[in-house]
Design a protein around this motif. Structure first.
Motif, short mmCIF file in Angstrom:
data_model
loop_
_atom_site.label_atom_id
_atom_site.label_comp_id
_atom_site.label_asym_id
_atom_site.label_seq_id
_atom_site.Cartn_x
_atom_site.Cartn_y
_atom_site.Cartn_z
N GLU A 41 0.83 -1.23 0.08
CA GLU A 41 0.08 -0.04 -0.03
C GLU A 41 1.02 1.16 -0.11
OE1 GLU A 41 -2.50 -0.60 3.15
OE2 GLU A 41 -3.83 -1.82 2.29
N ARG A 42 2.04 1.02 0.80
CA ARG A 42 2.83 2.41 0.70
C ARG A 42 3.65 2.54 -0.65
NH1 ARG A 42 5.42 0.82 4.91
NH2 ARG A 42 7.16 -0.17 3.69
N GLY A 43 4.08 1.51 -1.29
CA GLY A 43 4.74 1.68 -2.58
C GLY A 43 6.09 1.69 -2.38
N SER A 44 6.83 1.74 -3.52
CA SER A 44 8.20 1.70 -3.55
C SER A 44 8.82 2.88 -4.20
CB SER A 44 8.65 0.35 -4.30
OG SER A 44 8.55 0.60 -5.64
N GLY A 45 8.14 3.88 -4.40
CA GLY A 45 8.59 5.11 -4.94
C GLY A 45 9.17 4.92 -6.62
N GLY A 46 8.83 3.65 -7.27
CA GLY A 46 9.25 3.63 -8.34
C GLY A 46 10.07 2.40 -8.60
N ALA A 47 10.60 1.77 -7.52
CA ALA A 47 11.40 0.74 -7.54
C ALA A 47 10.69 -0.65 -8.06
CB ALA A 47 12.36 0.48 -6.19
N PRO A 48 11.32 -1.73 -8.40
CA PRO A 48 10.56 -2.80 -8.72
C PRO A 48 10.00 -3.54 -7.50
CG PRO A 48 12.99 -2.88 -9.10
CD PRO A 48 12.83 -1.65 -8.73
N LEU A 49 9.25 -4.70 -7.62
CA LEU A 49 8.71 -5.34 -6.67
C LEU A 49 9.90 -6.25 -5.78
CD1 LEU A 49 6.21 -6.45 -5.24
CD2 LEU A 49 6.20 -8.35 -7.04
N GLU A 50 10.67 -6.76 -6.57
CA GLU A 50 11.78 -7.39 -6.10
C GLU A 50 12.53 -6.56 -4.87
OE1 GLU A 50 15.60 -10.33 -6.84
OE2 GLU A 50 14.65 -9.00 -8.57
N SER A 51 12.48 -5.10 -5.21
CA SER A 51 13.30 -4.20 -4.28
C SER A 51 12.38 -4.10 -3.32
CB SER A 51 13.71 -3.00 -5.12
OG SER A 51 14.37 -2.09 -4.36
N LEU A 52 11.10 -3.70 -3.38
CA LEU A 52 10.43 -3.65 -2.21
C LEU A 52 10.26 -4.72 -1.09
CD1 LEU A 52 7.82 -2.00 -1.17
CD2 LEU A 52 6.30 -3.21 -2.38
N LEU A 53 10.13 -6.18 -1.90
CA LEU A 53 10.02 -7.18 -1.11
C LEU A 53 11.37 -7.29 -0.08
CD1 LEU A 53 8.10 -9.88 -3.16
CD2 LEU A 53 7.10 -8.02 -1.30
N GLY A 54 12.46 -7.06 -0.91
CA GLY A 54 13.74 -7.08 -0.20
C GLY A 54 13.79 -6.41 1.11
N GLY A 55 12.97 -5.36 1.35
CA GLY A 55 13.06 -4.74 2.59
C GLY A 55 12.36 -5.45 3.88
N LEU A 56 11.60 -6.86 3.47
CA LEU A 56 10.93 -7.51 4.49
C LEU A 56 11.76 -8.66 4.62
CD1 LEU A 56 7.29 -7.25 2.47
CD2 LEU A 56 8.24 -5.83 4.50
N PRO A 57 11.78 -9.31 5.80
CA PRO A 57 12.44 -10.49 6.36
C PRO A 57 11.63 -11.54 5.45
CG PRO A 57 11.82 -9.32 8.32
CD PRO A 57 10.97 -8.54 7.12
N GLY A 58 12.63 -12.12 4.81
CA GLY A 58 12.12 -13.38 3.89
C GLY A 58 11.48 -13.05 2.53
N GLY A 59 11.38 -11.66 2.39
CA GLY A 59 10.88 -10.95 1.02
C GLY A 59 11.49 -11.42 -0.36
N LEU A 60 12.63 -11.59 -0.24
CA LEU A 60 13.25 -11.72 -1.42
C LEU A 60 13.27 -13.30 -1.91
CD1 LEU A 60 17.02 -9.92 -1.12
CD2 LEU A 60 14.86 -9.45 -2.88
N GLU A 61 13.44 -14.37 -0.93
CA GLU A 61 13.07 -15.68 -1.06
C GLU A 61 11.73 -16.05 -1.68
OE1 GLU A 61 16.19 -14.87 2.20
OE2 GLU A 61 14.36 -13.99 1.62
N ALA A 62 10.82 -15.15 -0.83
CA ALA A 62 9.16 -15.35 -1.27
C ALA A 62 9.30 -14.74 -2.68
CB ALA A 62 8.37 -14.27 -0.54
N HIS A 63 9.81 -13.72 -3.32
CA HIS A 63 10.08 -13.46 -4.54
C HIS A 63 10.53 -14.40 -5.65
CE1 HIS A 63 10.97 -11.03 -8.23
NE2 HIS A 63 9.84 -10.41 -7.92
N ALA A 64 11.63 -14.97 -5.21
CA ALA A 64 12.31 -16.26 -5.84
C ALA A 64 11.29 -17.13 -6.04
CB ALA A 64 13.42 -16.45 -5.32
N SER A 65 10.46 -17.77 -4.91
CA SER A 65 9.50 -18.73 -4.95
C SER A 65 8.36 -18.78 -5.95
CB SER A 65 9.32 -19.12 -3.63
OG SER A 65 10.06 -19.52 -2.72
N LEU A 66 7.87 -17.26 -5.99
CA LEU A 66 6.97 -16.83 -6.82
C LEU A 66 7.17 -16.68 -8.19
CD1 LEU A 66 5.10 -14.06 -4.66
CD2 LEU A 66 4.11 -16.38 -4.96
N ALA A 67 8.41 -16.44 -8.40
CA ALA A 67 8.85 -16.33 -10.01
C ALA A 67 8.98 -17.80 -10.43
CB ALA A 67 10.20 -15.55 -10.00
N ARG A 68 9.31 -18.89 -9.44
CA ARG A 68 9.88 -20.01 -10.09
C ARG A 68 8.36 -20.66 -10.44
NH1 ARG A 68 12.17 -21.34 -5.65
NH2 ARG A 68 10.57 -22.36 -4.43
N TYR A 69 7.24 -20.95 -9.58
CA TYR A 69 6.09 -21.32 -10.09
C TYR A 69 4.89 -20.41 -10.15
CZ TYR A 69 4.54 -20.39 -5.11
OH TYR A 69 4.08 -19.72 -4.14
N GLY A 70 5.08 -19.01 -10.72
CA GLY A 70 3.88 -18.34 -11.01
C GLY A 70 3.41 -18.66 -12.05
#
Length: 333
Positions: free
Chosen positions: A122-151
């Motif tokens: 809801e806050r957004g990333s100021g133009g940065a990609p989703l991977e960058s936004l999730l990178g600020g959350l614990p486990g976020g980068l790993e979650a992004h990688a999982s979603l990309a793998r089976y999305g």
């Protein structure tokens, strides 16, 4: 029969298995009870009172199917795709940290919970990609990688109680099956929301449940349908059973597997509460899953799974319930 024997022999000679395809649920004790998992052509009903995690468990079945290399289709009449995405990100964040051993004996970790993911999106990333936004959350980068793998193997359809009719459900399932080359595990959330123009409620439920069973057989997929409960069943002290699902007896007849979720505190014998008040809080953290019907294995099996609703999931390590459970609880003052 001779023709069938020839067909089976032909399939075997080509190196394939002629039996039903088994889709593990990802919940080990449930898979053991179901002798492997859900089978192609089966209709599985998931019922229970509101707030006990029917959608959570159904969505986790779909997630586990794609995480294991399969495909799944979620027809959601209750939630939009963004809400399910928030849950999925948090679930994958927790799964990744669990896999790395970043938790204690109670399954607690600092993985991003659903609310943290929602606030970040809801806050957004100021133009940065989703991977960058999730990178600020614990486990976020790993979650992004999982979603990309089976999305590309997890399909989410924002269904409507006005327009996503049974015919439309058939079209979507067939379309996904044709596109992917294999029948996906299908989740319908929930059954009583599927519209049947001009039909009364009981007639509508019968038409829908029979149609979903026929569709499961046609495409060779397990079809999981969340089912609402009758209002009469939603009273204190009442333990839900198959006959409490909202609709007609066709629900019990057509289904191959019926799973009923209950809050453990609501269905455990009063003896366990009177003599140890500390059990009340412990039982609140668990859900009892009763296998009410099971065509291919044991029925009336009671399993328990710890809730982790903060991360949009259940802990998949479960056990058979050791405490005595009840059908009805009568409170006296």
């Amino acid at each position: 029969m001779s023709t069938l024997l020839t067909e089976v022999d032909h399939v075997l000679r080509r190196g394939f298995a002629p039996g039903a395809k088994v889709h593990p649920t990802g919940f080990a004790s449930l898979d053991a009870t179901l002798t492997g998992g859900f089978r192609s052509g089966e209709l599985i009903l998931v019922g229970g009172p509101a707030g006990n995690g029917k959608t959570t468990m159904g969505f986790q079945f779909a997630r586990n199917a794609v995480a294991a290399g399969g495909s799944a289709l979620v027809l959601s009449y209750e939630h939009d795709a963004h809400t399910l995405l928030e849950r999925l990100i948090s679930m994958e964040a927790m799964e990744s940290l669990e896999g790395a051993g970043a938790e204690d004996d109670f399954g607690i970790s600092n993985a991003a919970d659903v609310h943290s993911v929602r606030r970040a999106l809801e806050r957004g990333s100021g133009g940065a990609p989703l991977e960058s936004l999730l990178g600020g959350l614990p486990g976020g980068l790993e979650a992004h990688a999982s979603l990309a793998r089976y999305g590309d193997r997890l399909h989410i359809h924002e269904s409507s109680g006005a327009t996503t009719t049974l015919d439309e459900v058939r079209r979507i399932v067939r379309e996904v099956t044709a596109a992917s080359g294999t029948a996906p595990l299908v989740l319908v959330d929930y059954l009583q929301k599927v519209p049947v123009p001009g039909a009364a409620e009981e007639e509508r439920t019968t038409i829908v449940v029979e149609g979903l069973k026929d569709l499961a057989l046609e495409v060779g997929a397990p079809l999981i349908a969340i089912s609402a409960a009758d209002k009469e069943a939603l009273v204190s002290g009442h333990r839900m059973r198959t006959h409490d699902l909202r609709g007609t007896s066709s629900l019990a007849y057509e289904a191959d597997v019926v799973l009923i979720l209950s809050d453990k505190l609501d269905v455990v014998s009063r003896d366990h509460l009177v003599y140890d008040l500390g059990n009340m809080q412990r039982f609140r953290d668990w859900t009892v899953l009763t296998v009410e019907k099971n065509r291919h294995g044991r029925g009336h099996v009671e399993l328990e799974f710890a809730k982790d609703f903060e991360h949009g999931r259940f802990h998949t390590r479960g056990n058979e319930v050791k405490e005595r459970l009840i059908d009805e609880r009568v409170f006296t003052t």
